[in-house]
Design a protein around this motif. Structure first.
Motif, short mmCIF file in Angstrom:
data_model
loop_
_atom_site.label_atom_id
_atom_site.label_comp_id
_atom_site.label_asym_id
_atom_site.label_seq_id
_atom_site.Cartn_x
_atom_site.Cartn_y
_atom_site.Cartn_z
N VAL A 117 0.84 -1.19 0.00
CA VAL A 117 0.00 0.00 0.00
C VAL A 117 0.88 1.25 0.00
CG1 VAL A 117 -1.72 1.30 1.29
CG2 VAL A 117 -1.83 -1.19 1.22
N ASN A 118 0.61 2.14 -0.94
CA ASN A 118 1.37 3.38 -1.03
C ASN A 118 0.69 4.42 -0.14
OD1 ASN A 118 2.71 5.71 -1.71
ND2 ASN A 118 2.83 5.18 -3.89
N ARG A 119 1.11 4.44 1.13
CA ARG A 119 0.41 5.28 2.10
C ARG A 119 0.52 6.76 1.77
NH1 ARG A 119 -0.67 1.97 6.82
NH2 ARG A 119 -1.14 3.77 8.09
N ARG A 120 1.71 7.15 1.30
CA ARG A 120 1.89 8.58 1.05
C ARG A 120 0.95 9.05 -0.05
NH1 ARG A 120 7.53 11.00 -0.83
NH2 ARG A 120 8.27 9.76 0.90
N LYS A 121 0.90 8.24 -1.12
CA LYS A 121 0.04 8.61 -2.24
C LYS A 121 -1.42 8.60 -1.80
CE LYS A 121 -0.83 7.83 -7.07
NZ LYS A 121 -1.14 6.71 -7.94
N MET A 122 -1.77 7.59 -0.98
CA MET A 122 -3.15 7.48 -0.50
C MET A 122 -3.53 8.72 0.31
SD MET A 122 -4.74 4.31 1.63
CE MET A 122 -3.97 4.65 3.21
N ASN A 123 -2.61 9.16 1.18
CA ASN A 123 -2.90 10.34 1.99
C ASN A 123 -3.04 11.59 1.13
OD1 ASN A 123 -2.94 8.87 4.32
ND2 ASN A 123 -0.80 9.26 4.82
N GLN A 124 -2.17 11.68 0.09
CA GLN A 124 -2.26 12.83 -0.80
C GLN A 124 -3.60 12.86 -1.52
OE1 GLN A 124 1.13 12.37 -3.32
NE2 GLN A 124 2.52 13.42 -1.92
N MET A 125 -3.98 11.66 -2.04
CA MET A 125 -5.25 11.58 -2.76
C MET A 125 -6.41 11.95 -1.85
SD MET A 125 -4.42 8.06 -4.80
CE MET A 125 -6.10 7.57 -5.13
N ALA A 126 -6.34 11.44 -0.60
CA ALA A 126 -7.42 11.71 0.35
C ALA A 126 -7.50 13.19 0.67
CB ALA A 126 -7.21 10.89 1.62
N ALA A 127 -6.34 13.81 0.88
CA ALA A 127 -6.32 15.23 1.21
C ALA A 127 -6.92 16.04 0.07
CB ALA A 127 -4.89 15.67 1.51
N GLN A 128 -6.57 15.65 -1.15
CA GLN A 128 -7.09 16.36 -2.32
C GLN A 128 -8.61 16.22 -2.40
OE1 GLN A 128 -5.29 18.35 -4.33
NE2 GLN A 128 -7.27 18.92 -5.20
N LEU A 129 -9.08 15.00 -2.16
CA LEU A 129 -10.52 14.74 -2.20
C LEU A 129 -11.26 15.58 -1.16
CD1 LEU A 129 -12.85 13.03 -3.35
CD2 LEU A 129 -12.33 11.31 -1.64
N MET A 130 -10.69 15.64 0.04
CA MET A 130 -11.32 16.44 1.10
C MET A 130 -11.36 17.91 0.70
SD MET A 130 -12.30 14.54 3.67
CE MET A 130 -12.87 13.43 2.43
N LYS A 131 -10.27 18.34 0.05
CA LYS A 131 -10.20 19.73 -0.36
C LYS A 131 -11.24 20.02 -1.45
CE LYS A 131 -6.69 22.86 -1.84
NZ LYS A 131 -5.46 22.80 -2.65
N ASP A 132 -11.36 19.10 -2.39
CA ASP A 132 -12.35 19.26 -3.46
C ASP A 132 -13.75 19.38 -2.89
OD1 ASP A 132 -10.35 19.10 -5.24
OD2 ASP A 132 -10.76 17.04 -5.88
N LEU A 133 -14.01 18.65 -1.81
CA LEU A 133 -15.35 18.64 -1.24
C LEU A 133 -15.49 19.69 -0.13
CD1 LEU A 133 -15.86 14.81 -1.12
CD2 LEU A 133 -16.85 16.41 -2.73
N ASP A 134 -14.43 20.51 0.03
CA ASP A 134 -14.54 21.62 0.96
C ASP A 134 -14.71 21.14 2.40
OD1 ASP A 134 -14.45 24.25 1.46
OD2 ASP A 134 -16.57 24.64 1.10
N LEU A 135 -14.01 20.05 2.75
CA LEU A 135 -14.08 19.54 4.11
C LEU A 135 -12.74 19.76 4.79
CD1 LEU A 135 -15.82 16.09 3.51
CD2 LEU A 135 -16.86 18.16 4.39
N GLU A 136 -12.79 20.29 6.01
CA GLU A 136 -11.54 20.49 6.74
C GLU A 136 -11.27 19.30 7.61
OE1 GLU A 136 -11.02 24.20 8.82
OE2 GLU A 136 -11.87 25.25 7.10
N ILE A 137 -10.58 18.35 7.01
CA ILE A 137 -10.32 17.10 7.74
C ILE A 137 -8.88 16.69 7.52
CG2 ILE A 137 -10.77 14.62 7.63
CD1 ILE A 137 -13.73 15.35 7.28
N GLU A 138 -8.22 16.33 8.60
CA GLU A 138 -6.85 15.85 8.48
C GLU A 138 -6.92 14.35 8.24
OE1 GLU A 138 -3.11 15.98 11.29
OE2 GLU A 138 -4.28 17.83 11.35
N VAL A 139 -6.48 13.94 7.06
CA VAL A 139 -6.79 12.58 6.62
C VAL A 139 -5.97 11.51 7.32
CG1 VAL A 139 -7.65 13.29 4.39
CG2 VAL A 139 -5.22 12.77 4.66
N THR A 140 -4.88 11.90 8.00
CA THR A 140 -4.07 10.87 8.64
C THR A 140 -4.58 10.52 10.03
OG1 THR A 140 -2.59 12.60 9.40
CG2 THR A 140 -1.93 11.41 7.43
#
Lengths: 507, 340
Positions: A117-140
């Motif tokens: 599992v590429n955790r770094r990439k997963m976290n980046q993707m998740a952060a981007q998704l949260m940003k796109d949806l305008d949610l302030e969430i720390e994905v880690t």
């Protein structure tokens, strides 16, 4: 298949033991459409959704999805997901012990070259998704660190990101406050514009008109009709769901306000508190009075009630019940003083799924009587039948396991449980959440009837309108503290909103 | 990015601190009995190499919310099989070791199938497994069999792997330089821990284990194959129990019907002390390793005292277990009240 159609279901039939759950139901969803699936409890909404997602196996009928030749049969939810059908359920179905990013991507994680599992990439993707949806969430961070409302948004984000053609939202707003509902609607509209078909199951009529394009109505497992929003104004929708005309907005409260100042107090709380949940508060409730607790989700409404009931032990203050000083250390003390509490989280705190309807109704009575004084079976049956009849609980028999009942009917059983103990003081925490409009009115009428019989009640609800109809007085909470009371002419929609918002609304 | 300590990492931190404090106390009190030598620490590893492997498997099972109480008996069966195989059937040790690993996998498949696909309680299934393996041990042979004839196995058992660069070396009273060493079993055990650590953290299977333990219904709805994950976890646990069995045998060099009894409980207590929740979803194999070391330190401390009965080690372990379970409960309560 019409290229404009995302999903069609034709002639779906499904039987549960003793009940025809779905009888020849059709359902059509266009691309870029938000369609409300409406119906009373037990109308077959959940069953239809479960047939679509492969949880239930239907006996007859066909399902077609855009982009796939021929009828599809989903083996399970995973299979449905692969075919572009994603669901966000009423209860959040994520793993609290995993990080937000993992909850978003588990089962389809980005992999490194060696297959880990590429955790770094997963976290980046998740952060981007949260940003796109305008949610302030720390994905880690772990999911459990976020509120239920945010968890719900994350669940939706997961479904959204699966590039679904059909997105099913099953009561997604029941744990969200107004702000969050707005955000969710924004998200839904954006997805609709991208061509996703959304099935929206809800009990909130206003929300249907705020966001939906079409409405499909079910009743008793059959299709009533498929409409556009314009064709079906509110009153007609209610009529369609219930199969009769309905006094939705009619006043049920007796005219004229009662003067309670000369009526003795049932509950007199002074300075009660519980650290971390509710700051010291005073609360007086007269005999025969309905006091509403209002405030935003998480403002301390339920917590206040829990302290009075002894579910959270009061750390300061005094409590008088019917003029007597009392100490309520635990719910059993409260029960012996004639109190009852209908908790808001009925799954976790209310029902015992593997007991029958009768046993669930009798439970509190039995607890009050003590386990050695068994209530005679004849009496149990009598009581159970009385409340099944009175509250119109839809069950195959009084011996049916309660977990087989729909959510609204489970709620009625718990209400029956407390009514059976004949309490003088009853706390109802969100008694109508997730319940169809017909039953809602029934419960509201029941509240008023109980008050007229001289019982005192605390009524907690997120729907202001409902509280205005039932309460004599309302206490307002904000950030874990009681900040005021409203009664008389201030008890209007605007008055309550104003009180809840407090000073903030002027800023 | 600032990462806040959550309840679970606090648990692990407490475990580590406890180990360090306990060991430091031992160094101060029993300095004259050689407690300060590196070798004392390495001996804890050597004595518990088998347990470390088993605990790694147990941790995985417990993470899914399950339990495997068959592992102690599996170890006994493995030892007896190896001993009798070498001494009476005249088989070569490499073949026997491969067979032992194979038996472990088959054992795990049967148990995992019953638990994952037939929905039987893990406790009951693995209890049956426990009785079966213990029974098979006696069926193979009821005597104590010592391993002496297989040259390779004896050589593996006696092999000393010196710590490089004479770290921690000292001269004993006769003036001979004592170089600290470990056995091959320690290398195997640490390798197992490392691999399981990486597996849990970086593979789909590993993350599925956490998801299943966190909320198996959610895991199903998110499209994970919960049954397969559980099945694989029990196979892994039995396989690691067999590796542990070989390590255990290399240490004791014999097979008896009673050995390794209660070893599964040591594994469970080590995992719990290491921060794994019995309810599943929380914990990691690094913590479990520290848990084993704590248990090992306790018995070394009791032995160093010299006058105490070895049962005192059990009592201290019991107290520690209570402490950790209570601590976990308190942390869970705090977490809940924060949310409300």
């Amino acid at each position: 298949m019409d290229s404009n159609i995302a999903l069609t279901m034709r002639g779906i039939c499904m039987t549960f033991p003793g009940v025809k759950a779905l009888d020849n139901v059709d359902f059509t969803l266009k691309k870029g459409e938000i369609r409300a699936l409406m119906g009373e409890n037990g109308a077959g909404k959940s069953t239809l959704i479960k047939c679509l997602t492969g949880v239930n196996k239907f006996e007859a009928g066909e399902i077609h999805v855009d982009g796939i030749e021929g009828p599809i049969v989903n083996k399970d939810t995973m299979d449905a997901q692969h075919k572009g059908i994603s669901t966000v359920y009423q209860e959040v179905n994520l793993c609290p012990n995993l990080s937000v990013a993992e909850n978003l991507y588990i089962g389809r994680e980005p992999l490194t070259k060696i297959g880990t599992v590429n955790r770094r990439k997963m976290n980046q993707m998740a952060a981007q998704l949260m940003k796109d949806l305008d949610l302030e969430i720390e994905v880690t961070r772990n999911l459990e660190e976020y509120s239920l409302a945010l968890q719900q948004m994350i669940a939706i984000a997961r479904a959204v990101d699966m590039e679904s053609k059909v997105l099913i939202l099953d009561e997604p707003t029941s744990s969200l406050d107004d702000n969050e509902v707005e955000k969710l609607f924004g998200m839904m509209k954006r997805l609709r514009d991208q061509g996703v078909g959304i099935i929206f199951v809800t009990h909130f009529l206003e929300q249907v008109y705020a966001v939906c394009d079409g409405i499909t109505v079910l009743r008793n497992g059959t299709l009533v009709g498929e409409y556009t929003v314009e064709e079906l104004p509110r009153v007609k929708l209610v009529a369609a769901m219930m199969g009769k005309d309905f006094d939705d907005l009619a006043s049920i409260k007796p005219e004229g306000t009662t003067d309670f100042s000369k009526v003795p107090l049932e509950i007199d709380a002074k300075g009660l508190s519980h650290s971390g949940t509710i700051k010291p508060f005073d609360l007086e409730i007269h005999k025969g009075e309905v006091v509403g607790l209002t405030g935003l989700l998480g403002s301390g409404r339920s917590e206040l009630a829990r302290v009075i009931y002894g579910a959270d032990r009061a750390q300061s203050g005094t409590l008088k019940v019917a003029g007597q000083d009392v100490k309520v250390k635990s719910p059993i003390d409260a029960m012996n003083l004639g109190m009852g509490l209908l908790p808001d989280d009925r799954k976790a705190e209310g029902i015992i799924g593997d007991l029958s309807v009768r046993e669930n109704i009798i439970l509190a009575m039995q607890a009050k009587a003590g386990i050695f004084k068994k209530i005679p079976m004849a009496k149990q049956i009598e009581i159970a039948d009385k409340y099944i009849e009175m509250l119109q609980i839809k069950t195959a028999s009084r011996e049916t396991l309660i977990k087989r009942l729909s959510g609204g009917n489970q709620q009625k059983v718990i209400l029956a449980r407390w009514l059976a103990t004949n309490p003088d003081f009853l706390i109802l925490d969100e008694p109508t959440r997730g319940i169809d409009i017909g039953t809602k009115t029934e419960i509201q009428k029941l509240v008023i009837k109980l008050a007229q019989e001289g019982k005192s009640l605390i009524f907690i609800s997120s729907e202001i309108e409902e509280m205005l109809r039932t309460c004599n007085r309302m206490a307002v909470l904000r950030d874990g503290a009681k900040v005021g009371e409203i009664d008389g002419s201030d008890m209007t929609q605007e008055g309550v909103m104003h009180a809840i918002a407090g000073g903030a609304s002027h800023e | 990015m600032k990462k806040k300590l959550n309840g679970n990492s606090i648990l692990l931190l407490i475990t580590v601190i406890l180990f360090v404090v306990m060991y430091a106390a031992g160094c101060v009190v029993y300095a004259n009995k050689g407690f300060t030598h590196l070798q004392t620490f390495l001996n804890i590893l050597i004595n518990n190499a088998g347990l470390i492997c088993i605990t790694a498997g147990m941790t995985c099972v417990m993470l899914t919310g399950g339990i495997d109480i068959s592992v102690g008996s599996v170890v006994a069966m493995d030892c007896m099989f190896l001993a009798v195989g070498m001494e009476e059937w005249g088989m070569k040790s490499p073949v026997l070791m491969l067979l032992v690993l194979l038996i472990g996998i088959v054992f795990g498949i049967v148990q995992g199938f019953c638990i994952a696909y037939l929905d039987i309680q893990p406790f009951i299934v693995t209890m049956a497994g426990m009785f079966f393996a213990r029974g098979m041990t006696a069926v193979i042979c009821t005597d104590q069999v010592s391993i002496v004839s297989d040259a390779l196995f004896v050589k593996l058992s006696n092999m000393k792997l010196n710590i490089p660069f004479n770290i921690g070396a000292y001269e004993n009273k006769k003036g001979i330089l004592q170089i600290p060493y470990v056995r091959i079993t320690v290398v195997i055990a640490l390798l197992v821990v490392l691999l399981i650590f990486l597996m849990l953290k970086y593979t789909k299977f590993g993350r599925s284990i956490y998801a299943v333990g966190g909320n198996s219904q959610s895991a199903t709805l998110m499209g994970l194959d919960v049954r397969k994950t559980k099945m694989k976890t029990y196979v892994l646990a039995s396989f690691l129990a067999s590796i542990g069995g070989i390590c255990y045998c290399l240490n004791t060099m014999c097979g008896t019907t009673t050995q390794a009894s209660g070893l599964e409980m040591d594994a469970i207590s080590s995992a719990v002390i290491g921060g794994t929740l019995l309810t599943g979803g929380v914990g990691n194999v690094g913590g479990s390793l520290v848990g084993v070391l704590i248990n090992g330190t306790i018995s070394t401390l009791v032995k160093s005292h010299g006058k105490l009965v070895s049962s005192w080690a059990n009592i201290v372990t019991a107290i520690l277990l209570c402490f950790f379970i209570v601590l976990q409960a308190i942390l869970a309560k705090i977490k809940e009240s924060k949310k409300a």
